[in-house]
Design a protein around this motif. Structure first.
Motif, PDB file in Angstrom:
ATOM      1  N   PHE A  90      12.108 -12.481   7.020  1.00  0.00           N
ATOM      2  CA  PHE A  90      11.117 -12.541   7.745  1.00  0.00           C
ATOM      3  C   PHE A  90      10.579 -10.933   7.975  1.00  0.00           C
ATOM      4  CE2 PHE A  90      11.408 -16.883   9.623  1.00  0.00           C
ATOM      5  CZ  PHE A  90       9.942 -17.260   9.630  1.00  0.00           C
ATOM      6  N   LYS A  91      11.595 -10.162   7.782  1.00  0.00           N
ATOM      7  CA  LYS A  91      11.391  -8.796   8.242  1.00  0.00           C
ATOM      8  C   LYS A  91      10.579  -8.481   7.237  1.00  0.00           C
ATOM      9  CE  LYS A  91      15.083  -7.389  11.560  1.00  0.00           C
ATOM     10  NZ  LYS A  91      16.211  -6.535  11.648  1.00  0.00           N
ATOM     11  N   VAL A  92      11.067  -8.739   5.864  1.00  0.00           N
ATOM     12  CA  VAL A  92      10.107  -8.048   4.904  1.00  0.00           C
ATOM     13  C   VAL A  92       8.905  -8.766   4.703  1.00  0.00           C
ATOM     14  CG1 VAL A  92      10.417  -7.954   2.334  1.00  0.00           C
ATOM     15  CG2 VAL A  92      12.453  -7.714   3.575  1.00  0.00           C
ATOM     16  N   TYR A  93       9.083  -9.810   4.832  1.00  0.00           N
ATOM     17  CA  TYR A  93       7.499 -10.715   4.916  1.00  0.00           C
ATOM     18  C   TYR A  93       6.780 -10.144   5.905  1.00  0.00           C
ATOM     19  CZ  TYR A  93       4.035 -14.262   5.697  1.00  0.00           C
ATOM     20  OH  TYR A  93       2.908 -14.711   6.050  1.00  0.00           O
ATOM     21  N   ASP A  94       7.031  -9.798   7.064  1.00  0.00           N
ATOM     22  CA  ASP A  94       6.150  -9.258   8.020  1.00  0.00           C
ATOM     23  C   ASP A  94       5.767  -7.883   7.670  1.00  0.00           C
ATOM     24  OD1 ASP A  94       6.407 -11.606   9.681  1.00  0.00           O
ATOM     25  OD2 ASP A  94       7.873 -10.662  10.794  1.00  0.00           O
ATOM     26  N   GLU A  95       6.324  -7.186   6.732  1.00  0.00           N
ATOM     27  CA  GLU A  95       6.037  -5.891   6.414  1.00  0.00           C
ATOM     28  C   GLU A  95       4.933  -5.952   5.281  1.00  0.00           C
ATOM     29  OE1 GLU A  95       8.413  -2.205   5.563  1.00  0.00           O
ATOM     30  OE2 GLU A  95      10.069  -3.379   6.454  1.00  0.00           O
ATOM     31  N   LEU A  96       5.090  -6.867   4.353  1.00  0.00           N
ATOM     32  CA  LEU A  96       4.093  -7.073   3.484  1.00  0.00           C
ATOM     33  C   LEU A  96       2.821  -7.798   3.999  1.00  0.00           C
ATOM     34  CD1 LEU A  96       6.453  -8.758   0.752  1.00  0.00           C
ATOM     35  CD2 LEU A  96       5.480  -6.481   0.577  1.00  0.00           C
ATOM     36  N   GLU A  97       3.066  -8.565   4.838  1.00  0.00           N
ATOM     37  CA  GLU A  97       1.881  -9.172   5.534  1.00  0.00           C
ATOM     38  C   GLU A  97       1.106  -8.376   5.979  1.00  0.00           C
ATOM     39  OE1 GLU A  97      -0.570 -12.197   6.268  1.00  0.00           O
ATOM     40  OE2 GLU A  97       1.074 -12.266   5.085  1.00  0.00           O
ATOM     41  N   LYS A  98       1.376  -7.379   6.952  1.00  0.00           N
ATOM     42  CA  LYS A  98       0.870  -6.314   7.546  1.00  0.00           C
ATOM     43  C   LYS A  98      -0.250  -5.628   6.489  1.00  0.00           C
ATOM     44  CE  LYS A  98       4.110  -4.752  10.961  1.00  0.00           C
ATOM     45  NZ  LYS A  98       5.265  -3.756  11.093  1.00  0.00           N
ATOM     46  N   GLN A  99       0.098  -5.415   5.475  1.00  0.00           N
ATOM     47  CA  GLN A  99      -0.767  -5.099   4.511  1.00  0.00           C
ATOM     48  C   GLN A  99      -1.607  -5.904   3.545  1.00  0.00           C
ATOM     49  OE1 GLN A  99       1.451  -2.271   1.752  1.00  0.00           O
ATOM     50  NE2 GLN A  99       1.813  -4.001   0.332  1.00  0.00           N
ATOM     51  N   GLY A 100      -1.519  -7.213   3.906  1.00  0.00           N
ATOM     52  CA  GLY A 100      -2.103  -8.077   3.465  1.00  0.00           C
ATOM     53  C   GLY A 100      -1.754  -8.899   2.087  1.00  0.00           C
ATOM     54  N   GLY A 101      -0.330  -8.806   2.222  1.00  0.00           N
ATOM     55  CA  GLY A 101       0.425  -9.171   1.104  1.00  0.00           C
ATOM     56  C   GLY A 101       0.654  -8.334   0.039  1.00  0.00           C
ATOM     57  N   PRO A 102       1.125  -8.716  -1.053  1.00  0.00           N
ATOM     58  CA  PRO A 102       1.303  -7.803  -1.957  1.00  0.00           C
ATOM     59  C   PRO A 102      -0.263  -7.449  -2.566  1.00  0.00           C
ATOM     60  CG  PRO A 102       2.614 -10.017  -2.554  1.00  0.00           C
ATOM     61  CD  PRO A 102       1.650 -10.246  -1.371  1.00  0.00           C
ATOM     62  N   ILE A 103      -0.119  -6.050  -2.399  1.00  0.00           N
ATOM     63  CA  ILE A 103      -1.734  -5.414  -2.501  1.00  0.00           C
ATOM     64  C   ILE A 103      -2.104  -5.350  -3.802  1.00  0.00           C
ATOM     65  CG2 ILE A 103      -1.797  -4.551  -0.287  1.00  0.00           C
ATOM     66  CD1 ILE A 103      -1.172  -1.707  -1.793  1.00  0.00           C
ATOM     67  N   HIS A 104      -1.001  -5.286  -4.898  1.00  0.00           N
ATOM     68  CA  HIS A 104      -1.489  -5.078  -6.342  1.00  0.00           C
ATOM     69  C   HIS A 104      -2.026  -6.456  -6.805  1.00  0.00           C
ATOM     70  CE1 HIS A 104       2.794  -6.629  -6.560  1.00  0.00           C
ATOM     71  NE2 HIS A 104       2.405  -7.176  -7.774  1.00  0.00           N
ATOM     72  N   LEU A 105      -1.717  -7.388  -6.071  1.00  0.00           N
ATOM     73  CA  LEU A 105      -2.215  -8.668  -6.788  1.00  0.00           C
ATOM     74  C   LEU A 105      -3.902  -8.900  -6.584  1.00  0.00           C
ATOM     75  CD1 LEU A 105       0.504 -11.302  -5.510  1.00  0.00           C
ATOM     76  CD2 LEU A 105       0.404 -10.127  -7.754  1.00  0.00           C
ATOM     77  N   ASN A 106      -4.456  -8.324  -5.542  1.00  0.00           N
ATOM     78  CA  ASN A 106      -5.723  -8.173  -5.367  1.00  0.00           C
ATOM     79  C   ASN A 106      -6.663  -7.325  -6.252  1.00  0.00           C
ATOM     80  OD1 ASN A 106      -5.229 -10.000  -3.210  1.00  0.00           O
ATOM     81  ND2 ASN A 106      -4.837  -8.247  -1.931  1.00  0.00           N
ATOM     82  N   VAL A 107      -6.013  -6.528  -7.112  1.00  0.00           N
ATOM     83  CA  VAL A 107      -6.669  -5.391  -7.736  1.00  0.00           C
ATOM     84  C   VAL A 107      -7.499  -6.345  -8.910  1.00  0.00           C
ATOM     85  CG1 VAL A 107      -6.243  -3.675  -9.546  1.00  0.00           C
ATOM     86  CG2 VAL A 107      -4.853  -3.895  -7.528  1.00  0.00           C
ATOM     87  N   THR A 108      -8.640  -5.518  -9.255  1.00  0.00           N
ATOM     88  CA  THR A 108      -9.495  -6.241 -10.106  1.00  0.00           C
ATOM     89  C   THR A 108      -9.457  -5.029 -11.341  1.00  0.00           C
ATOM     90  OG1 THR A 108     -10.870  -7.092  -8.711  1.00  0.00           O
ATOM     91  CG2 THR A 108     -11.688  -6.938 -10.847  1.00  0.00           C
ATOM     92  N   PHE A 109      -9.093  -5.377 -12.375  1.00  0.00           N
ATOM     93  CA  PHE A 109      -8.929  -4.319 -13.660  1.00  0.00           C
ATOM     94  C   PHE A 109      -9.210  -4.904 -14.897  1.00  0.00           C
ATOM     95  CE2 PHE A 109      -4.555  -5.955 -12.791  1.00  0.00           C
ATOM     96  CZ  PHE A 109      -4.371  -6.352 -13.941  1.00  0.00           C
ATOM     97  N   ASP A 110      -9.434  -4.018 -15.818  1.00  0.00           N
ATOM     98  CA  ASP A 110     -10.028  -4.646 -17.143  1.00  0.00           C
ATOM     99  C   ASP A 110      -8.879  -4.606 -18.196  1.00  0.00           C
ATOM    100  OD1 ASP A 110     -11.234  -5.003 -19.577  1.00  0.00           O
ATOM    101  OD2 ASP A 110     -12.599  -3.445 -19.317  1.00  0.00           O
TER     102      ASP A 110
END
Length: 183
Positions: A90-110
């Protein structure tokens, strides 16, 4: 009389200020903790995917795999029976959730730029990147589902017994003979 009230007011103000200073001096200041390595790695991956600043593409793929493996460790913690292990998850999850989850998954790249930047001759590396990102997204969704389940307070479902049905007749070999499909 007015001078006495003013002096009393100033004296009270000074006492209050000195008491607050002493209180702050003796209170334990909470140390700011460094973010979990997963947060740092996600930030690094996000930067490298958006700017293509990584000097070697193989390191990018390696770090994407490393992130997936570390995230799967979090999932394993959340599925344990031991409460202390679940709390760690939960501690790790909460830290990740604070930034919106794994932020590199939301990247749009070519992907074409990725292939060109790292001189990947064939598309195997690009497919690896796509697959790792897809698997990481699925794993993150599984983690979110698990957290929702744990926070709901519902009991764990009973384990399903392994089926004793022989599924062999329902398997069909594909014409090449090397693949099997399920119906």
């Amino acid at each position: 009389m007015m001078g006495f009230v003013q002096n009393l007011f100033i004296l009270l103000l000074l006492v209050k200020t000195s008491v607050l200073e002493e209180y702050e001096r003796f209170t334990i200041k909470e140390e700011k903790q460094d973010p979990h390595p997963l947060v740092n790695l996600a930030n690094s991956l996000n930067h490298r995917l958006t700017t293509l600043s990584s000097p070697h593409g193989i390191l990018l793929v390696k770090d994407l795999r490393n992130y997936y493996n570390l995230l799967s460790d979090v999932y394993r913690l959340l599925t344990r029976k031991d409460g202390a292990e679940i709390v760690k998850g939960f501690k790790v999850y909460d830290e990740l959730e604070k930034q919106g989850g794994p932020i590199h998954l939301n990247v749009t790249f070519d992907f074409f730029k990725l292939k060109r930047k790292y001189n990947w001759a064939d598309s195997v590396e690009v497919q690896d990147v796509k697959e790792i990102i897809m698997l990481t997204k699925e794993l993150w969704e599984d983690i979110q589902d698990r957290v929702v389940h744990l926070r709901s307070g519902q009991p764990e479902p009973e384990p399903v017994e392994e089926s004793t049905i022989d599924w062999t007749p329902f398997l069909r070999e594909v014409s090449s003979g090397s693949e099997v499909s399920h119906y």
